[in-house]
Design a protein around this motif. Sequence first.
Motif, PDB file in Angstrom:
ATOM      1  N   VAL A 144      39.986 -16.055  -9.874  1.00 15.20           N
ATOM      2  CA  VAL A 144      40.052 -14.597  -9.962  1.00 15.20           C
ATOM      3  C   VAL A 144      38.816 -14.058 -10.671  1.00 15.20           C
ATOM      4  O   VAL A 144      38.258 -13.022 -10.275  1.00 15.20           O
ATOM      5  N   LYS A 145      38.372 -14.748 -11.737  1.00 16.31           N
ATOM      6  CA  LYS A 145      37.167 -14.295 -12.442  1.00 16.31           C
ATOM      7  C   LYS A 145      35.969 -14.225 -11.491  1.00 16.31           C
ATOM      8  O   LYS A 145      35.188 -13.274 -11.519  1.00 16.31           O
ATOM      9  N   GLN A 146      35.826 -15.234 -10.648  1.00 14.04           N
ATOM     10  CA  GLN A 146      34.715 -15.248  -9.695  1.00 14.04           C
ATOM     11  C   GLN A 146      34.828 -14.095  -8.703  1.00 14.04           C
ATOM     12  O   GLN A 146      33.834 -13.425  -8.385  1.00 14.04           O
ATOM     13  N   LEU A 147      36.040 -13.842  -8.207  1.00 17.40           N
ATOM     14  CA  LEU A 147      36.244 -12.766  -7.238  1.00 17.40           C
ATOM     15  C   LEU A 147      35.992 -11.402  -7.877  1.00 17.40           C
ATOM     16  O   LEU A 147      35.411 -10.510  -7.249  1.00 17.40           O
ATOM     17  N   VAL A 148      36.397 -11.247  -9.130  1.00 18.59           N
ATOM     18  CA  VAL A 148      36.165  -9.983  -9.841  1.00 18.59           C
ATOM     19  C   VAL A 148      34.670  -9.738  -9.983  1.00 18.59           C
ATOM     20  O   VAL A 148      34.173  -8.623  -9.774  1.00 18.59           O
ATOM     21  N   VAL A 152      41.214  -2.268  -5.603  1.00 19.83           N
ATOM     22  CA  VAL A 152      42.077  -3.266  -6.229  1.00 19.83           C
ATOM     23  C   VAL A 152      41.943  -3.224  -7.746  1.00 19.83           C
ATOM     24  O   VAL A 152      40.835  -3.176  -8.288  1.00 19.83           O
ATOM     25  N   THR A 153      43.105  -3.269  -8.418  1.00 17.51           N
ATOM     26  CA  THR A 153      43.165  -3.387  -9.880  1.00 17.51           C
ATOM     27  C   THR A 153      44.019  -4.600 -10.221  1.00 17.51           C
ATOM     28  O   THR A 153      45.080  -4.816  -9.614  1.00 17.51           O
ATOM     29  N   ILE A 154      43.572  -5.380 -11.216  1.00 13.81           N
ATOM     30  CA  ILE A 154      44.304  -6.578 -11.617  1.00 13.81           C
ATOM     31  C   ILE A 154      44.711  -6.439 -13.077  1.00 13.81           C
ATOM     32  O   ILE A 154      43.890  -6.052 -13.928  1.00 13.81           O
ATOM     33  N   VAL A 155      45.959  -6.774 -13.358  1.00 13.85           N
ATOM     34  CA  VAL A 155      46.465  -6.751 -14.734  1.00 13.85           C
ATOM     35  C   VAL A 155      47.042  -8.130 -15.041  1.00 13.85           C
ATOM     36  O   VAL A 155      47.954  -8.594 -14.346  1.00 13.85           O
ATOM     37  N   SER A 211      33.087  -6.614  -8.060  1.00 15.11           N
ATOM     38  CA  SER A 211      33.126  -5.521  -9.049  1.00 15.11           C
ATOM     39  C   SER A 211      34.511  -4.874  -9.110  1.00 15.11           C
ATOM     40  O   SER A 211      34.670  -3.651  -8.994  1.00 15.11           O
ATOM     41  N   LEU A 212      35.530  -5.685  -9.305  1.00 14.44           N
ATOM     42  CA  LEU A 212      36.913  -5.198  -9.338  1.00 14.44           C
ATOM     43  C   LEU A 212      37.295  -4.769 -10.754  1.00 14.44           C
ATOM     44  O   LEU A 212      36.690  -5.186 -11.748  1.00 14.44           O
ATOM     45  N   THR A 213      38.339  -3.959 -10.832  1.00 13.09           N
ATOM     46  CA  THR A 213      38.881  -3.541 -12.133  1.00 13.09           C
ATOM     47  C   THR A 213      39.853  -4.591 -12.629  1.00 13.09           C
ATOM     48  O   THR A 213      40.829  -4.918 -11.946  1.00 13.09           O
TER      49      THR A 213
END
Length: 464
Positions: free
Chosen positions: A49-53, A38-41, A57-59
């Motif tokens: 979302v910050k917590q999930l990232v 998963v990549t988030i822009v 360890s998401l991009t």
Amino acid sequence: MQYFPVFIDAEHLSVLIVGAGEVGARKLELILKTPAKVTIVSPWVSDTVKQLVAQHSLTLHERKFEDADIFTHNMVFVATDDPQVNQHIHDHATAHNILVNVVDNTPLCKFITPSIVDRSPIIIAMSSGGVAPVLLRYLRQKLESVIPAQVQRLGRFSEKFRSEVKSRLGSVTERRYFWESVLDGDIAETVMQGNEAKADMDFANALDDFTQQDNTQGEVYLVGAGPGDPDLLTFRALRLMQKADIVVYDRLVSPAIVELVRRDAEKIYVGKAKSKHTIPQDEINQLLVDKALEGNRVVRLKGGDPFIFGRGGEELETLVDKGISFQVVPAVTAASGAASYAGIPLTHRDHAQSVVFATGHLRDDTINLDWPALVQKNQTTVFYMGMTGLGIICRELIAHGMSPNMPIAIVASATLPHQRVVIGTLTTIEELVKTAEIKPPALIIVGTVVSLHDDLHWFKPQLD
């Protein structure tokens, strides 16, 4: 079916999510149930979302979307609050044949995410195509309440023994029969109780026993499909329809009921209409024998009840002669269904203490019946297959002493959304039917109980 349901292998799936608000977070949580990359822009990122990232360890690219962002991904979710950005990303992804979903904007979705009941590895996905989300949520709640959480244990148990069963049982049909016996029996219950050691031992014994059985001959299920409304099917009928390898069905079985048959079963139409047989009865009888001898579970699906003017007895006699095992599943017969949905009680203390079912089928342009027995007082008479001989029926009833003013009802397409009811007397009904352009299938109900229709009819057909 506008949306074709599929399950995509997420092992090597690369997903881009554009937008990191709470809407984007919901899609992110869903994707994180899979092994997809998963990549988030997004120039702005919600706390969720910050917590999930951080947890996964998401991009994350904290910036605006750029056209080049899509090229390393197979799937794109767009969850911004800017309609122009949403439209642009949709158009850009579509032009490059990349699956795109603009959240809460069905026209801009090349795919949609279903409502999910998750009992991994068992997944149930449902969709309304975006037109009825509240109804979908209601149905999901229903399913969640009836599917035990422990069914996931059955999924893992099946996976453990799948290869062994495949190696020991050569045909797909044999394997399906065996697994059905496991899932319908005590082994499945033992698995869901968590007693895996006992389940493993019982499974091994069951597989040994099954491989020693003679599974070369099948069975025939003579199943009544009822008058047409699928809701009137019995539980047993539906269960056997789902087990069938082959379904032999006639003209009076509604398309909605045929749709409930197991999806990959072979369906053979042997319909008959107005004495015009698509397949002669003797050939139908032999067809059932031949298919059963090939080792199939054969459902002979008949409109109404198979033992009331359905020739079920004739078909069973052939099976008995050939030594084929069978079961019979009764159903709501057409007379009962038609009368109930037309608001016409077949018996009533003030009108009729008996009811007679008769065939109105013409043979050599005559109807050979015991007419004096059909004109008894305080009796209701129902004629099956009588539309072609309606005029003869009315004239013979009058000739044998029935009042010309006796009420008579014609119920066409009984229990279906396009049901029609025409009420008249023995002297007026022919012309009324002609004017109304009533076509078979239809039943004829004769008796003073017909007069109750005006007060008791409850079913509201969806007529054009």
